[in-house]
Design a protein around this motif. Structure first.
Motif, PDB file in Angstrom:
ATOM      1  N   LYS A   1      56.776  45.388  42.930  1.00  0.00           N
ATOM      2  CA  LYS A   1      56.571  44.110  43.796  1.00  0.00           C
ATOM      3  C   LYS A   1      57.046  44.389  45.200  1.00  0.00           C
ATOM      4  CE  LYS A   1      58.373  39.608  43.644  1.00  0.00           C
ATOM      5  NZ  LYS A   1      59.251  38.496  42.960  1.00  0.00           N
ATOM      6  N   ILE A   2      58.325  45.311  45.379  1.00  0.00           N
ATOM      7  CA  ILE A   2      58.665  45.380  46.778  1.00  0.00           C
ATOM      8  C   ILE A   2      57.756  46.396  47.628  1.00  0.00           C
ATOM      9  CG2 ILE A   2      60.426  46.905  48.040  1.00  0.00           C
ATOM     10  CD1 ILE A   2      62.377  46.234  45.958  1.00  0.00           C
ATOM     11  N   LYS A   3      57.044  47.380  46.668  1.00  0.00           N
ATOM     12  CA  LYS A   3      56.186  47.983  47.247  1.00  0.00           C
ATOM     13  C   LYS A   3      54.705  47.262  47.939  1.00  0.00           C
ATOM     14  CE  LYS A   3      53.607  52.695  46.827  1.00  0.00           C
ATOM     15  NZ  LYS A   3      52.328  52.123  47.021  1.00  0.00           N
ATOM     16  N   ALA A   4      54.537  46.494  46.849  1.00  0.00           N
ATOM     17  CA  ALA A   4      53.166  45.634  47.118  1.00  0.00           C
ATOM     18  C   ALA A   4      53.414  44.725  48.278  1.00  0.00           C
ATOM     19  CB  ALA A   4      52.751  44.489  45.972  1.00  0.00           C
ATOM     20  N   GLY A   5      54.660  44.219  48.597  1.00  0.00           N
ATOM     21  CA  GLY A   5      55.113  43.441  49.723  1.00  0.00           C
ATOM     22  C   GLY A   5      54.869  44.339  50.959  1.00  0.00           C
ATOM     23  N   MET A   6      55.296  45.543  50.818  1.00  0.00           N
ATOM     24  CA  MET A   6      55.238  46.291  52.123  1.00  0.00           C
ATOM     25  C   MET A   6      53.725  46.662  52.418  1.00  0.00           C
ATOM     26  SD  MET A   6      58.336  46.712  53.053  1.00  0.00           S
ATOM     27  CE  MET A   6      60.066  46.853  52.448  1.00  0.00           C
ATOM     28  N   ASP A   7      52.761  46.992  51.566  1.00  0.00           N
ATOM     29  CA  ASP A   7      51.521  47.161  51.691  1.00  0.00           C
ATOM     30  C   ASP A   7      51.011  45.947  52.308  1.00  0.00           C
ATOM     31  OD1 ASP A   7      50.961  49.109  48.511  1.00  0.00           O
ATOM     32  OD2 ASP A   7      51.413  49.430  50.482  1.00  0.00           O
ATOM     33  N   ASP A   8      51.355  44.515  51.753  1.00  0.00           N
ATOM     34  CA  ASP A   8      50.934  43.470  52.363  1.00  0.00           C
ATOM     35  C   ASP A   8      51.345  43.475  53.955  1.00  0.00           C
ATOM     36  OD1 ASP A   8      51.113  39.949  51.633  1.00  0.00           O
ATOM     37  OD2 ASP A   8      49.679  41.071  52.522  1.00  0.00           O
ATOM     38  N   LEU A   9      52.361  43.703  54.372  1.00  0.00           N
ATOM     39  CA  LEU A   9      52.710  43.610  55.580  1.00  0.00           C
ATOM     40  C   LEU A   9      52.020  44.830  56.411  1.00  0.00           C
ATOM     41  CD1 LEU A   9      56.876  43.348  55.095  1.00  0.00           C
ATOM     42  CD2 LEU A   9      55.229  41.565  56.001  1.00  0.00           C
TER      43      LEU A   9
ATOM     44  N   ARG B   1      23.533  34.591  29.902  1.00  0.00           N
ATOM     45  CA  ARG B   1      25.095  35.271  29.373  1.00  0.00           C
ATOM     46  C   ARG B   1      25.803  35.559  30.868  1.00  0.00           C
ATOM     47  NH1 ARG B   1      24.360  41.949  29.693  1.00  0.00           N
ATOM     48  NH2 ARG B   1      23.350  41.991  31.715  1.00  0.00           N
ATOM     49  N   TYR B   2      27.001  35.843  30.419  1.00  0.00           N
ATOM     50  CA  TYR B   2      27.980  36.186  31.336  1.00  0.00           C
ATOM     51  C   TYR B   2      28.355  37.831  31.568  1.00  0.00           C
ATOM     52  CZ  TYR B   2      29.472  31.306  30.991  1.00  0.00           C
ATOM     53  OH  TYR B   2      29.306  29.790  31.056  1.00  0.00           O
ATOM     54  N   LEU B   3      28.692  38.053  32.617  1.00  0.00           N
ATOM     55  CA  LEU B   3      29.230  39.261  32.871  1.00  0.00           C
ATOM     56  C   LEU B   3      30.850  39.031  33.273  1.00  0.00           C
ATOM     57  CD1 LEU B   3      26.808  40.534  35.914  1.00  0.00           C
ATOM     58  CD2 LEU B   3      26.736  41.025  33.487  1.00  0.00           C
ATOM     59  N   TYR B   4      31.514  40.152  32.334  1.00  0.00           N
ATOM     60  CA  TYR B   4      33.141  39.878  32.533  1.00  0.00           C
ATOM     61  C   TYR B   4      33.664  41.042  33.367  1.00  0.00           C
ATOM     62  CZ  TYR B   4      31.604  37.208  28.166  1.00  0.00           C
ATOM     63  OH  TYR B   4      30.967  36.166  27.460  1.00  0.00           O
ATOM     64  N   GLN B   5      34.934  40.421  33.633  1.00  0.00           N
ATOM     65  CA  GLN B   5      35.804  41.271  34.319  1.00  0.00           C
ATOM     66  C   GLN B   5      37.149  41.419  33.201  1.00  0.00           C
ATOM     67  OE1 GLN B   5      39.100  40.242  37.536  1.00  0.00           O
ATOM     68  NE2 GLN B   5      36.787  39.796  38.486  1.00  0.00           N
ATOM     69  N   ILE B   6      37.463  42.936  33.318  1.00  0.00           N
ATOM     70  CA  ILE B   6      38.422  43.430  32.015  1.00  0.00           C
ATOM     71  C   ILE B   6      39.553  44.118  32.737  1.00  0.00           C
ATOM     72  CG2 ILE B   6      36.802  43.005  30.367  1.00  0.00           C
ATOM     73  CD1 ILE B   6      36.602  45.977  30.049  1.00  0.00           C
ATOM     74  N   ARG B   7      40.744  44.095  32.364  1.00  0.00           N
ATOM     75  CA  ARG B   7      41.785  45.097  32.696  1.00  0.00           C
ATOM     76  C   ARG B   7      42.644  45.059  31.586  1.00  0.00           C
ATOM     77  NH1 ARG B   7      44.088  42.144  37.819  1.00  0.00           N
ATOM     78  NH2 ARG B   7      45.545  43.900  37.776  1.00  0.00           N
ATOM     79  N   HIS B   8      43.409  46.327  31.420  1.00  0.00           N
ATOM     80  CA  HIS B   8      44.464  46.413  30.452  1.00  0.00           C
ATOM     81  C   HIS B   8      45.593  45.411  30.744  1.00  0.00           C
ATOM     82  CE1 HIS B   8      47.283  48.445  27.651  1.00  0.00           C
ATOM     83  NE2 HIS B   8      46.040  48.970  27.099  1.00  0.00           N
ATOM     84  N   ARG B   9      46.107  44.757  29.647  1.00  0.00           N
ATOM     85  CA  ARG B   9      47.134  44.032  29.557  1.00  0.00           C
ATOM     86  C   ARG B   9      48.406  44.224  29.920  1.00  0.00           C
ATOM     87  NH1 ARG B   9      45.522  39.041  27.214  1.00  0.00           N
ATOM     88  NH2 ARG B   9      43.954  39.153  26.009  1.00  0.00           N
ATOM     89  N   GLN B  10      48.661  45.656  29.857  1.00  0.00           N
ATOM     90  CA  GLN B  10      49.908  46.326  30.236  1.00  0.00           C
ATOM     91  C   GLN B  10      49.742  47.209  31.742  1.00  0.00           C
ATOM     92  OE1 GLN B  10      51.491  48.467  27.016  1.00  0.00           O
ATOM     93  NE2 GLN B  10      52.293  46.615  26.311  1.00  0.00           N
ATOM     94  N   ASN B  11      48.704  46.865  32.392  1.00  0.00           N
ATOM     95  CA  ASN B  11      48.294  47.894  33.550  1.00  0.00           C
ATOM     96  C   ASN B  11      49.449  47.367  34.614  1.00  0.00           C
ATOM     97  OD1 ASN B  11      46.729  49.451  35.256  1.00  0.00           O
ATOM     98  ND2 ASN B  11      45.555  47.799  35.968  1.00  0.00           N
ATOM     99  N   MET B  12      50.004  48.556  35.201  1.00  0.00           N
ATOM    100  CA  MET B  12      50.688  48.292  36.125  1.00  0.00           C
ATOM    101  C   MET B  12      50.081  48.195  37.532  1.00  0.00           C
ATOM    102  SD  MET B  12      53.989  50.942  34.983  1.00  0.00           S
ATOM    103  CE  MET B  12      52.728  52.316  34.816  1.00  0.00           C
ATOM    104  N   ALA B  13      49.725  46.930  37.861  1.00  0.00           N
ATOM    105  CA  ALA B  13      48.715  46.597  38.871  1.00  0.00           C
ATOM    106  C   ALA B  13      49.573  46.555  40.203  1.00  0.00           C
ATOM    107  CB  ALA B  13      48.402  45.136  38.796  1.00  0.00           C
ATOM    108  N   GLY B  14      48.846  47.044  41.312  1.00  0.00           N
ATOM    109  CA  GLY B  14      49.320  46.912  42.697  1.00  0.00           C
ATOM    110  C   GLY B  14      48.756  46.139  43.486  1.00  0.00           C
ATOM    111  N   PHE B  15      48.912  45.850  44.854  1.00  0.00           N
ATOM    112  CA  PHE B  15      48.432  44.869  45.533  1.00  0.00           C
ATOM    113  C   PHE B  15      46.944  45.144  46.000  1.00  0.00           C
ATOM    114  CE2 PHE B  15      47.462  42.773  49.705  1.00  0.00           C
ATOM    115  CZ  PHE B  15      47.983  41.448  49.345  1.00  0.00           C
ATOM    116  N   ALA B  16      46.573  46.493  45.969  1.00  0.00           N
ATOM    117  CA  ALA B  16      45.229  46.757  46.314  1.00  0.00           C
ATOM    118  C   ALA B  16      44.294  46.010  45.040  1.00  0.00           C
ATOM    119  CB  ALA B  16      44.888  48.223  46.396  1.00  0.00           C
TER     120      ALA B  16
END
Length: 307
Positions: free
Chosen positions: A77-85, A269-284
């Motif tokens: 969270k801190i790193k993402a905030g820094m990346d945002d800045l 039909r639909y196209l879907y967006q998927i990601r792992h539920r425990q993925n350690m996501a970043g700001f990017a």
């Protein structure tokens, strides 16, 4: 103890493999092993024991895992905030996609995203929807786009864009003058299909099943590994097929193939967006996810947003 050691520990704990953790961290396996060994020496405990082809946490490892995840979330969270800045001047994102989103949609979106965030490096891997789902499950990619609903409980799946399928035939095919055919008429024609595991093929199988038709009842021609190859085969007169409108748009406009309607057949039909539920996501990752879901982006590229 440092965050690099904790990050290595968390990936090994979640993937239960030094090799998979090293691939996710863009490190060598010996480097990951060194980080874990240094952490164990610092804490004076053993964190892992080798199980049946995978690493298993000891009691000490279990205790550290719960605390380390909280610590790492705060750090991210801190790193993402820094990346945002910093305006997202750096970053790396690995995206996986089925052939329709991967060949016809995402390259356009990634190009536009790079104009806004030129410092972020994006790697796009394209394969069948089944393979993309496996990549997400194995943490080999950060984000996936598929043509079918993901079935794994470990994967978060949500509708992304609406797609429409199209029955296409060669320009000289007799069906062109009919205007429409029945679903049962497909049993008399040679059809060209995508390979097994393809989102388009699985969708076709499901929609045909709604009319009590299985693929074995339809004369099958060749199986091909991409929608572009399927369309080219139809252009060459090797059979007919059902493909995504996104893929066949140009060939229809140029008159290389013709579209035929099927009575009482749902082509949506639909196209879907998927990601792992425990993925350690970043700001990017969050920035890219927000970008590809913006309504104005869909309008610019003439994509159909899901309701």
């Amino acid at each position: 103890m440092n965050f690099k050691q904790l990050e290595s520990f968390l990936w090994v704990a979640e993937l239960q493999s030094f090799t998979k953790a090293a691939r996710q961290l863009f490190m060598s396996q010996p480097a990951v092993s060194f980080q874990i060994k240094a952490l164990e020496e610092d804490l004076e405990v053993i964190l892992f024991k080798r199980g049946d082809k995978k690493m298993v946490l000891t009691d000490a490892g279990q205790l550290l895992y719960q605390e380390a995840r909280q610590m790492f979330r705060h750090y991210q969270k801190i790193k993402a905030g820094m990346d945002d800045l910093k305006g997202l001047k750096t970053g790396h994102l690995i995206v996986g996609a089925g052939t329709i989103p991967g060949e016809y949609l995402l390259p356009l979106l990634i190009g536009d995203f790079k104009k806004k965030y030129p410092g972020i490096q994006i790697t796009l891997k394209v394969s069948g929807s089944g393979q993309v789902e496996r990549w997400v499950r194995e943490r080999e990619i950060d984000l996936g786009f598929t043509g079918v609903l993901a079935e794994s409980q470990d994967i978060e799946c949500r509708p992304w864009l609406q797609d429409e399928l199209s029955l296409i035939v060669p320009p000289a095919h007799p069906w062109v003058n009919l205007g429409a055919v029945k679903v049962s008429d497909l049993k008399s024609e040679t059809m060209i299909f995508r390979e097994k595991g393809s989102g388009t093929r699985r969708t076709i199988e499901e929609k045909l099943a709604e009319h009590n038709i299985v693929l074995e009842q339809i004369p099958q021609g060749i199986e091909l590994g991409s929608s572009r190859a399927v369309i080219t085969a139809v252009e060459a007169g090797l059979g007919i097929s059902i493909v995504s409108k996104y893929a066949v748009r140009e060939s229809l406009e140029l008159g290389r193939v013709r579209e035929v309607r099927i009575d009482d057949f749902d082509f949506n039909r639909y196209l879907y967006q998927i990601r792992h539920r425990q993925n350690m996501a970043g700001f990017a990752i969050d920035a890219f996810t927000d970008f590809v879901n913006k309504d104005e982006v869909c309008k610019v590229f003439d994509f159909k947003k899901t309701p």
